[in-house]
Design a protein around this motif. Sequence first.
Motif, PDB file in Angstrom:
ATOM      1  N   ASN A 159      42.687-126.133  24.876  1.00  0.00           N
ATOM      2  CA  ASN A 159      42.009-124.835  24.847  1.00  0.00           C
ATOM      3  C   ASN A 159      41.461-124.611  23.440  1.00  0.00           C
ATOM      4  OD1 ASN A 159      41.209-122.207  25.002  1.00  0.00           O
ATOM      5  ND2 ASN A 159      42.953-121.595  26.299  1.00  0.00           N
ATOM      6  N   VAL A 160      40.182-124.564  23.344  1.00  0.00           N
ATOM      7  CA  VAL A 160      39.527-124.458  22.036  1.00  0.00           C
ATOM      8  C   VAL A 160      39.904-123.165  21.347  1.00  0.00           C
ATOM      9  CG1 VAL A 160      37.349-124.582  20.858  1.00  0.00           C
ATOM     10  CG2 VAL A 160      37.632-125.727  23.043  1.00  0.00           C
ATOM     11  N   GLN A 161      39.995-122.146  22.129  1.00  0.00           N
ATOM     12  CA  GLN A 161      40.309-120.847  21.525  1.00  0.00           C
ATOM     13  C   GLN A 161      41.701-120.835  20.911  1.00  0.00           C
ATOM     14  OE1 GLN A 161      39.399-118.652  25.021  1.00  0.00           O
ATOM     15  NE2 GLN A 161      37.576-117.756  24.107  1.00  0.00           N
ATOM     16  N   ALA A 162      42.589-121.591  21.540  1.00  0.00           N
ATOM     17  CA  ALA A 162      43.926-121.677  20.955  1.00  0.00           C
ATOM     18  C   ALA A 162      43.848-122.345  19.593  1.00  0.00           C
ATOM     19  CB  ALA A 162      44.844-122.468  21.878  1.00  0.00           C
ATOM     20  N   TYR A 163      43.062-123.387  19.513  1.00  0.00           N
ATOM     21  CA  TYR A 163      42.899-124.050  18.221  1.00  0.00           C
ATOM     22  C   TYR A 163      42.326-123.080  17.205  1.00  0.00           C
ATOM     23  CZ  TYR A 163      43.103-128.226  21.186  1.00  0.00           C
ATOM     24  OH  TYR A 163      43.458-129.167  22.082  1.00  0.00           O
ATOM     25  N   ALA A 164      41.312-122.357  17.638  1.00  0.00           N
ATOM     26  CA  ALA A 164      40.663-121.416  16.722  1.00  0.00           C
ATOM     27  C   ALA A 164      41.641-120.349  16.279  1.00  0.00           C
ATOM     28  CB  ALA A 164      39.464-120.786  17.405  1.00  0.00           C
ATOM     29  N   THR A 165      42.493-119.950  17.210  1.00  0.00           N
ATOM     30  CA  THR A 165      43.479-118.932  16.834  1.00  0.00           C
ATOM     31  C   THR A 165      44.376-119.455  15.724  1.00  0.00           C
ATOM     32  OG1 THR A 165      43.523-118.342  19.173  1.00  0.00           O
ATOM     33  CG2 THR A 165      45.225-117.395  17.772  1.00  0.00           C
ATOM     34  N   MET A 185      43.670-121.665  13.630  1.00  0.00           N
ATOM     35  CA  MET A 185      42.914-121.780  12.380  1.00  0.00           C
ATOM     36  C   MET A 185      42.835-120.430  11.681  1.00  0.00           C
ATOM     37  SD  MET A 185      39.178-123.411  12.014  1.00  0.00           S
ATOM     38  CE  MET A 185      38.339-121.972  12.608  1.00  0.00           C
ATOM     39  N   PHE A 186      42.541-119.408  12.465  1.00  0.00           N
ATOM     40  CA  PHE A 186      42.403-118.095  11.855  1.00  0.00           C
ATOM     41  C   PHE A 186      43.707-117.566  11.316  1.00  0.00           C
ATOM     42  CE2 PHE A 186      38.178-116.931  11.787  1.00  0.00           C
ATOM     43  CZ  PHE A 186      37.540-117.470  12.881  1.00  0.00           C
ATOM     44  N   LEU A 227      46.253-117.630   4.217  1.00  0.00           N
ATOM     45  CA  LEU A 227      45.725-117.980   2.894  1.00  0.00           C
ATOM     46  C   LEU A 227      45.179-116.752   2.179  1.00  0.00           C
ATOM     47  CD1 LEU A 227      43.904-121.356   3.562  1.00  0.00           C
ATOM     48  CD2 LEU A 227      45.820-120.950   2.025  1.00  0.00           C
ATOM     49  N   ALA A 228      44.521-115.961   2.958  1.00  0.00           N
ATOM     50  CA  ALA A 228      43.936-114.756   2.351  1.00  0.00           C
ATOM     51  C   ALA A 228      45.037-113.885   1.783  1.00  0.00           C
ATOM     52  CB  ALA A 228      43.137-114.003   3.407  1.00  0.00           C
ATOM     53  N   VAL A 242      46.233-111.515  23.507  1.00  0.00           N
ATOM     54  CA  VAL A 242      47.215-110.858  22.635  1.00  0.00           C
ATOM     55  C   VAL A 242      47.229-111.516  21.272  1.00  0.00           C
ATOM     56  CG1 VAL A 242      49.641-110.342  22.372  1.00  0.00           C
ATOM     57  CG2 VAL A 242      48.593-110.258  24.626  1.00  0.00           C
ATOM     58  N   ALA A 243      47.291-112.823  21.316  1.00  0.00           N
ATOM     59  CA  ALA A 243      47.299-113.523  20.030  1.00  0.00           C
ATOM     60  C   ALA A 243      46.025-113.228  19.268  1.00  0.00           C
ATOM     61  CB  ALA A 243      47.448-115.017  20.273  1.00  0.00           C
ATOM     62  N   ALA A 244      44.887-113.214  20.005  1.00  0.00           N
ATOM     63  CA  ALA A 244      43.598-112.941  19.354  1.00  0.00           C
ATOM     64  C   ALA A 244      43.591-111.548  18.736  1.00  0.00           C
ATOM     65  CB  ALA A 244      42.488-113.083  20.387  1.00  0.00           C
ATOM     66  N   ALA A 245      44.136-110.598  19.462  1.00  0.00           N
ATOM     67  CA  ALA A 245      44.149-109.231  18.941  1.00  0.00           C
ATOM     68  C   ALA A 245      44.969-109.153  17.672  1.00  0.00           C
ATOM     69  CB  ALA A 245      44.719-108.296  20.007  1.00  0.00           C
ATOM     70  N   ILE A 246      46.103-109.837  17.712  1.00  0.00           N
ATOM     71  CA  ILE A 246      46.959-109.793  16.520  1.00  0.00           C
ATOM     72  C   ILE A 246      46.254-110.435  15.356  1.00  0.00           C
ATOM     73  CG2 ILE A 246      49.098-110.695  15.570  1.00  0.00           C
ATOM     74  CD1 ILE A 246      50.244-110.484  18.412  1.00  0.00           C
ATOM     75  N   VAL A 247      45.676-111.595  15.624  1.00  0.00           N
ATOM     76  CA  VAL A 247      45.007-112.297  14.530  1.00  0.00           C
ATOM     77  C   VAL A 247      43.854-111.483  13.988  1.00  0.00           C
ATOM     78  CG1 VAL A 247      43.651-114.318  13.976  1.00  0.00           C
ATOM     79  CG2 VAL A 247      45.698-114.567  15.341  1.00  0.00           C
TER      80      VAL A 247
END
Lengths: 122, 684, 181
Positions: free
Chosen positions: B662-668, B670-671, B677-678, C105-110
């Motif tokens: 799942n690409v979005q999982a990877y992106a998550t 990464m973010f 880091l920020a 959910v994970a996206a929202a948190i991030v």
Amino acid sequence: MHLVYPTVLASLLFAIGVYGVLARRNAVLVLMSIEIMLNAVNINLIAFNAWLQDTLLAGQVFALFIIAVAAAEVGVGLAIVLMIYRTHESVDIDSLTELGDAQGAPRGTDRAAAVAVEAQVR
Amino acid sequence: MTVSSLITVLAAEEVSVPIQLSGTTWPDFAWLIPVFPFVAFFVILFFGKRMRTSGTAVGIVAIAASLVVSVGVFAQAYLHPGFVEEKKVILTPFGDGRLTLGMKVDGLAALMFVIVCLVSLLVQVYSTSYMDGDSRYTFFFAMLSLFTTGMLIVTIADNLLLMLVGWEIMGVCSYFLIGHFWEETPNSNAAIKAFLTTRVGDVGFMIGIFILFWGAGSFEFSTIIERAESGEMPRNFVVAGTVAIFFGAVGKSAQFPLHTWLPDAMAGPTPVSALIHAATMVASGIYMVARLYPVFELSGPALNLIGVLAAITMTMAALIALVQDDIKKVLAYSTVSQLAYMTAGLSVGGYTAGFFHLFTHAAFKGLLFLGAGSVIHAVHSNNMSEMGGLRKYLPRTHATYLIGCVALAGLPPLAGFWSKDEVILDAYYAAGFGNGPEAVATSPIVGKMVFASAVVTALLTAFYVTRMYCLTWLGTYRGKGHPHESSTAMTVPLMILAVPAALAGLWGSPFWPDGHNIKRVVAFAGQAYHAPELVPVVAGTSVALAALGVVVGFAIYGKGLPRRDPTLSMGLVTKTLERKFFIDDLYLHAIVRPTRSTIAAGSNWLNQNVFDAPPNLAGKGAVLAGRAAYAVDQSIIDGTVNGSGRMSYFTGRALALVQNGNVQAYATGMFVGVVALAVAFAAR
Amino acid sequence: MTLAQAAPGYADVTAQEVIFILLGLVAVAGAVLVVTTKNVVHAALWLVVTLAAVAGSYLMLTAEFIAWVQVLIYIGSVVVLLLFGIMLTKAPIGGTAGLDGENRVAAAIVATALGGTLATLMVDAFRKAYIDLEDFTASGADETGTAIFQHYVLPFEVVSVLLLAALIGSIVLSRNDEGGP
């Protein structure tokens, strides 16, 4: 104006774009979210350009280039999405998992050997 | 000899200092005497089966050679009474308790050599015919040779350990020879009984040896005698040692209470009975006491014990002989009784008399046994109730047998009378009657006991001998078949033995030149003894009693077996005699049965659970350790290896969840990193 | 530089600031609707709103040329492309339920964490910064064009090549009969 306003705006837009990229299922919606992120970056650039009063107008020029690249990127991205649509009959990102690890057996081994290994290990 | 000399009591004499012979003489080669039959044993054992004569020629030649050397040695002994020749080879040249292989040749040994070699030779010649056709013919001859070797070792030994070696060799060979017909259980039982009973005596023998060694510091006869006489050996050791060592003689010479094996040993072939039980093995006990006699003389308790046992045995055996039907059993009990005569002689200080009787007994008892063998061979039965009237069928055997019987009965002038008379005379003196030589250590009470017993036994002996003679040779033949005279090989030894049976007694009589009569030849240097003499009271009594016995016997049995044999009709007395005074029953119930059941079971338990426990436990422990090691290997060591493999697998599985496509999982992911880091940079 | 000059406090709100804040709110609202609406076509239209608001904020920041380029390119072609894409992938015209993925959910948190961090960072860093727009006249179209063709000619040419490559790539990718890429 205070620099705070543009930069905060940019941060918020960027965050929203991140949410969209990570959460949306439709590939086209993901592309839209990416556009939002790019716009946030552009705002930042323009704001700093104004604050620094750059005689070379580097910020604006950079923003221009970003817009151009974004356009190109959307074109190519949509071409890819169309390809995906052709092969999968849908653009649901969650179903595009061929590159992931098959969650039953290790990649690269045949099923029988994997089952045997598992039985022995257990 | 004049009448006066007949009734004069001769004073005690002392033999002069031991004579050493000069130059190379026969006694220098005396060590060959046991060697010849020993070599013959091995030759017969390994090659006998392949030889034409099945090994008998080897045995006979060897013993004949030994006989030649023995005669040579004896000639020296006869000519120089009191000589001694000792030689030894030291086997362990270091340390104090040295093991030596040595020989002590004196008159006593020389006479014994001749007796043993002669009887052994005659028995072997006799056996070539008697045992012909037996399945173990060669082995029998090998055993005869080995047995002779053993006896000769006992004779020649100069120290107690070497004598013990010969003693035990004889024990083993007697087991093999008595149990020759072991296919039948009674025969093998008899062999075991003989072996074990003599073994019981041997325990005392070994204890005695060690006590004497402890007291004297050496195993050698000469040293022990010297130390005992000089008083270096404490009196306790002397007494204890002699009493203990005498038990060996009790066992081997079949005295009460270890006499029970000898009658049962008649299960062996008759030549074996002749050799072992008449002449040699049973005589070894007497010989051993004679060798150590100076020590025994100092030990009153030992002599008293010997005397008491001799008295009991003498009479008891003679009584039992009265009710026997088996001719060999009669002779067996007779042997026991006569052996008691010899030990009686030893007990009352007249060991020369006892040895004289040994000499004559060897001759006439050997003759009687071989003759009985001839009869059994002809009639195919041992029982006198199936014999009778054999006088006309076996004339040569009859003639020699008659000589033997008269000798045994003790009628003059045959051998038995002279030797028996000497023993009775010594008992007479020890009892305190008459004017004997200085008192010996035996107490007068024992002396009286011995005297009485000897006199009564003389009567009984004459009676049962007559009974035996009449039942076998007179009357009508009661058996089956047609008996015939035996072969030459069997009758010639009989005739040869008849000569000393008849005449040997004269050598010990007062009629022989004094310097060389048997008693002097046999006596030790420095040994107090008295020359043979005839005391009318004593001699007359014994002759009268013997004659009485013979006459009564003839009266009852003169015409063969009467319808009612009186000895078998005496009710309780007969029963007691037939059951051998219940001694065998006593041993069976008191010793044999408990040993077999409880002691055997107990020692088996002990062996299995206590002695075998350490090796068993070690074995079990090793098995357990092996199992534990296996378990450790399987579970821990292999487990570790397997576990690491399993851990890698599961870690991999866990990590694989990250790569779900799942690409979005990877992106998550990464973010998340970007945010981190920020935050990290911002926090600085 | 006039940066270090004593910046007016936040209480002094200028007209530009007000307009900017309003446009910013519109942009944020539109973006939120883009990422949460269940109708794909509506999402594209809300994107238009967002992009327009952003173009307006460019104007407030004296970037005229960029603002009009934004409208032209972004709203004019990018959104149209996106609409074409929506139509060609037969996205359901009405609303669909499952437009939000499992990752919500994970996206929202991030996203929240990211937004929060950045905003806090910006506020903290640029509290005292002030954009002085009175004296800034050098950011018009003239100046932008001059800057591009004088100082940034090379990147400009490269971007054209990039566009060409993207064009060719798109065509190649979406060809039908001769197989795929």
